[in-house]
Design a protein around this motif. Sequence first.
Motif, PDB file in Angstrom:
ATOM      1  N   HIS A  77      12.071  28.667 -33.070  1.00 16.77           N
ATOM      2  CA  HIS A  77      12.867  29.316 -32.017  1.00 16.77           C
ATOM      3  C   HIS A  77      13.751  30.404 -32.625  1.00 16.77           C
ATOM      4  O   HIS A  77      13.846  31.514 -32.093  1.00 16.77           O
ATOM      5  CB  HIS A  77      13.778  28.301 -31.323  1.00 16.77           C
ATOM      6  N   TRP A  78      14.404  30.082 -33.755  1.00 17.84           N
ATOM      7  CA  TRP A  78      15.314  31.047 -34.377  1.00 17.84           C
ATOM      8  C   TRP A  78      14.579  32.297 -34.838  1.00 17.84           C
ATOM      9  O   TRP A  78      15.118  33.410 -34.749  1.00 17.84           O
ATOM     10  CB  TRP A  78      16.086  30.407 -35.531  1.00 17.84           C
ATOM     11  N   GLU A  79      13.349  32.147 -35.324  1.00 16.69           N
ATOM     12  CA  GLU A  79      12.569  33.323 -35.739  1.00 16.69           C
ATOM     13  C   GLU A  79      12.365  34.263 -34.551  1.00 16.69           C
ATOM     14  O   GLU A  79      12.485  35.485 -34.684  1.00 16.69           O
ATOM     15  CB  GLU A  79      11.206  32.888 -36.296  1.00 16.69           C
ATOM     16  N   ILE A  80      12.062  33.692 -33.410  1.00 21.99           N
ATOM     17  CA  ILE A  80      11.825  34.499 -32.208  1.00 21.99           C
ATOM     18  C   ILE A  80      13.126  35.112 -31.708  1.00 21.99           C
ATOM     19  O   ILE A  80      13.177  36.285 -31.325  1.00 21.99           O
ATOM     20  CB  ILE A  80      11.125  33.652 -31.133  1.00 21.99           C
ATOM     21  N   ILE A  81      14.202  34.344 -31.733  1.00 21.37           N
ATOM     22  CA  ILE A  81      15.512  34.862 -31.322  1.00 21.37           C
ATOM     23  C   ILE A  81      15.918  36.031 -32.212  1.00 21.37           C
ATOM     24  O   ILE A  81      16.383  37.071 -31.714  1.00 21.37           O
ATOM     25  CB  ILE A  81      16.566  33.734 -31.342  1.00 21.37           C
ATOM     26  N   GLU A  82      15.714  35.902 -33.513  1.00 19.83           N
ATOM     27  CA  GLU A  82      16.050  36.999 -34.432  1.00 19.83           C
ATOM     28  C   GLU A  82      15.199  38.234 -34.148  1.00 19.83           C
ATOM     29  O   GLU A  82      15.701  39.363 -34.191  1.00 19.83           O
ATOM     30  CB  GLU A  82      15.889  36.536 -35.880  1.00 19.83           C
ATOM     31  N   ALA A 140      14.426  44.431 -18.296  1.00 21.57           N
ATOM     32  CA  ALA A 140      14.074  45.028 -17.012  1.00 21.57           C
ATOM     33  C   ALA A 140      12.787  44.439 -16.463  1.00 21.57           C
ATOM     34  O   ALA A 140      12.585  44.390 -15.259  1.00 21.57           O
ATOM     35  CB  ALA A 140      13.938  46.540 -17.164  1.00 21.57           C
ATOM     36  N   SER A 141      11.921  43.928 -17.349  1.00 19.25           N
ATOM     37  CA  SER A 141      10.648  43.382 -16.919  1.00 19.25           C
ATOM     38  C   SER A 141      10.788  41.987 -16.273  1.00 19.25           C
ATOM     39  O   SER A 141       9.845  41.474 -15.708  1.00 19.25           O
ATOM     40  CB  SER A 141       9.661  43.300 -18.095  1.00 19.25           C
ATOM     41  N   CYS A 142      11.972  41.391 -16.396  1.00 19.11           N
ATOM     42  CA  CYS A 142      12.218  40.076 -15.778  1.00 19.11           C
ATOM     43  C   CYS A 142      12.754  40.255 -14.367  1.00 19.11           C
ATOM     44  O   CYS A 142      13.609  41.089 -14.117  1.00 19.11           O
ATOM     45  CB  CYS A 142      13.243  39.270 -16.582  1.00 19.11           C
ATOM     46  N   ILE A 143      12.241  39.434 -13.467  1.00 18.86           N
ATOM     47  CA  ILE A 143      12.689  39.502 -12.074  1.00 18.86           C
ATOM     48  C   ILE A 143      13.961  38.718 -11.920  1.00 18.86           C
ATOM     49  O   ILE A 143      14.201  37.723 -12.492  1.00 18.86           O
ATOM     50  CB  ILE A 143      11.592  38.964 -11.126  1.00 18.86           C
ATOM     51  N   LEU A 177      11.928  45.021 -24.020  1.00 18.28           N
ATOM     52  CA  LEU A 177      11.131  43.822 -24.243  1.00 18.28           C
ATOM     53  C   LEU A 177      10.310  43.459 -23.020  1.00 18.28           C
ATOM     54  O   LEU A 177      10.751  43.657 -21.892  1.00 18.28           O
ATOM     55  CB  LEU A 177      12.045  42.648 -24.592  1.00 18.28           C
ATOM     56  N   SER A 178       9.135  42.915 -23.290  1.00 16.69           N
ATOM     57  CA  SER A 178       8.288  42.370 -22.240  1.00 16.69           C
ATOM     58  C   SER A 178       7.497  41.224 -22.862  1.00 16.69           C
ATOM     59  O   SER A 178       7.391  41.119 -24.087  1.00 16.69           O
ATOM     60  CB  SER A 178       7.331  43.429 -21.694  1.00 16.69           C
ATOM     61  N   PRO A 233       9.780  27.133 -22.167  1.00 16.69           N
ATOM     62  CA  PRO A 233       9.148  26.933 -20.859  1.00 16.69           C
ATOM     63  C   PRO A 233      10.041  27.458 -19.730  1.00 16.69           C
ATOM     64  O   PRO A 233      11.239  27.633 -19.917  1.00 16.69           O
ATOM     65  CB  PRO A 233       8.976  25.421 -20.763  1.00 16.69           C
ATOM     66  N   LYS A 234       9.459  27.700 -18.581  1.00 14.22           N
ATOM     67  CA  LYS A 234      10.205  28.204 -17.416  1.00 14.22           C
ATOM     68  C   LYS A 234      10.816  29.564 -17.730  1.00 14.22           C
ATOM     69  O   LYS A 234      11.952  29.636 -18.199  1.00 14.22           O
ATOM     70  CB  LYS A 234      11.299  27.234 -16.972  1.00 14.22           C
ATOM     71  N   ALA A 235      10.107  30.601 -17.493  1.00 18.24           N
ATOM     72  CA  ALA A 235      10.587  31.976 -17.704  1.00 18.24           C
ATOM     73  C   ALA A 235      10.940  32.224 -19.171  1.00 18.24           C
ATOM     74  O   ALA A 235      12.105  32.405 -19.515  1.00 18.24           O
ATOM     75  CB  ALA A 235      11.762  32.289 -16.792  1.00 18.24           C
ATOM     76  N   PRO A 236       9.959  32.241 -20.072  1.00 17.55           N
ATOM     77  CA  PRO A 236      10.250  32.338 -21.499  1.00 17.55           C
ATOM     78  C   PRO A 236      11.026  33.580 -21.931  1.00 17.55           C
ATOM     79  O   PRO A 236      11.956  33.462 -22.725  1.00 17.55           O
ATOM     80  CB  PRO A 236       8.872  32.303 -22.161  1.00 17.55           C
ATOM     81  N   LEU A 237      10.692  34.745 -21.420  1.00 14.32           N
ATOM     82  CA  LEU A 237      11.408  35.950 -21.839  1.00 14.32           C
ATOM     83  C   LEU A 237      12.851  35.912 -21.354  1.00 14.32           C
ATOM     84  O   LEU A 237      13.780  36.213 -22.098  1.00 14.32           O
ATOM     85  CB  LEU A 237      10.701  37.212 -21.345  1.00 14.32           C
ATOM     86  N   LYS A 238      13.039  35.521 -20.129  1.00 13.08           N
ATOM     87  CA  LYS A 238      14.381  35.433 -19.561  1.00 13.08           C
ATOM     88  C   LYS A 238      15.223  34.410 -20.335  1.00 13.08           C
ATOM     89  O   LYS A 238      16.369  34.678 -20.704  1.00 13.08           O
ATOM     90  CB  LYS A 238      14.273  35.049 -18.083  1.00 13.08           C
ATOM     91  N   THR A 239      14.657  33.259 -20.601  1.00 16.06           N
ATOM     92  CA  THR A 239      15.372  32.202 -21.317  1.00 16.06           C
ATOM     93  C   THR A 239      15.676  32.608 -22.756  1.00 16.06           C
ATOM     94  O   THR A 239      16.808  32.454 -23.228  1.00 16.06           O
ATOM     95  CB  THR A 239      14.544  30.897 -21.304  1.00 16.06           C
ATOM     96  N   ALA A 240      14.683  33.139 -23.451  1.00 13.12           N
ATOM     97  CA  ALA A 240      14.859  33.513 -24.856  1.00 13.12           C
ATOM     98  C   ALA A 240      15.895  34.625 -25.016  1.00 13.12           C
ATOM     99  O   ALA A 240      16.721  34.581 -25.929  1.00 13.12           O
ATOM    100  CB  ALA A 240      13.528  33.930 -25.459  1.00 13.12           C
ATOM    101  N   THR A 241      15.867  35.617 -24.136  1.00 11.92           N
ATOM    102  CA  THR A 241      16.842  36.704 -24.258  1.00 11.92           C
ATOM    103  C   THR A 241      18.249  36.220 -23.924  1.00 11.92           C
ATOM    104  O   THR A 241      19.215  36.658 -24.545  1.00 11.92           O
ATOM    105  CB  THR A 241      16.466  37.909 -23.372  1.00 11.92           C
ATOM    106  N   LYS A 242      18.365  35.302 -22.974  1.00  9.76           N
ATOM    107  CA  LYS A 242      19.686  34.762 -22.646  1.00  9.76           C
ATOM    108  C   LYS A 242      20.258  34.018 -23.852  1.00  9.76           C
ATOM    109  O   LYS A 242      21.419  34.210 -24.218  1.00  9.76           O
ATOM    110  CB  LYS A 242      19.612  33.833 -21.439  1.00  9.76           C
ATOM    111  N   ILE A 243      19.437  33.184 -24.500  1.00  9.68           N
ATOM    112  CA  ILE A 243      19.882  32.436 -25.680  1.00  9.68           C
ATOM    113  C   ILE A 243      20.226  33.397 -26.815  1.00  9.68           C
ATOM    114  O   ILE A 243      21.182  33.173 -27.558  1.00  9.68           O
ATOM    115  CB  ILE A 243      18.798  31.426 -26.120  1.00  9.68           C
ATOM    116  N   ALA A 244      19.466  34.485 -26.935  1.00 10.37           N
ATOM    117  CA  ALA A 244      19.684  35.475 -27.994  1.00 10.37           C
ATOM    118  C   ALA A 244      20.917  36.341 -27.743  1.00 10.37           C
ATOM    119  O   ALA A 244      21.335  37.092 -28.622  1.00 10.37           O
ATOM    120  CB  ALA A 244      18.450  36.356 -28.144  1.00 10.37           C
TER     121      ALA A 244
END
Length: 102
Positions: free
Chosen positions: A44-49, A99-102, A61-62, A82-93
């Motif tokens: 997870h941290w690798e992706i967040i970084e 913009a690509s997230c609804i 990002l998309s 899980p559950k909106a991965p881009l939205k969740t990952a960017t929020k945690i980051a």
Amino acid sequence: MEKAICNTTIEVNEEGFMINFSEWNKEIGEELAREAMIELSERHWEIIEYIQDEHRKEVPLSIRKIGKSGVVDIKEFYALFPKAPLKTATKIAGVPKPASCI
């Protein structure tokens, strides 16, 4: 609006995304992950970084971009966030909602 997290007050928008990336730290990221019911692993941290690095470079990002990044494939990204991965990952980051997230 303000949100108290990890003995710190941060500015967030109405969806809970941090407004000021410079306020983010690892402890805040861990707490945001707990709120999303995600236990962060080294993967997870690798992706967040990666997400934070792209944000610093002002690269939009998309899901498709992350899938083609070589950092993580789409299937693993969905498994880790899980559950909106881009939205969740960017929020945690601590970065703004893409913009690509609804």
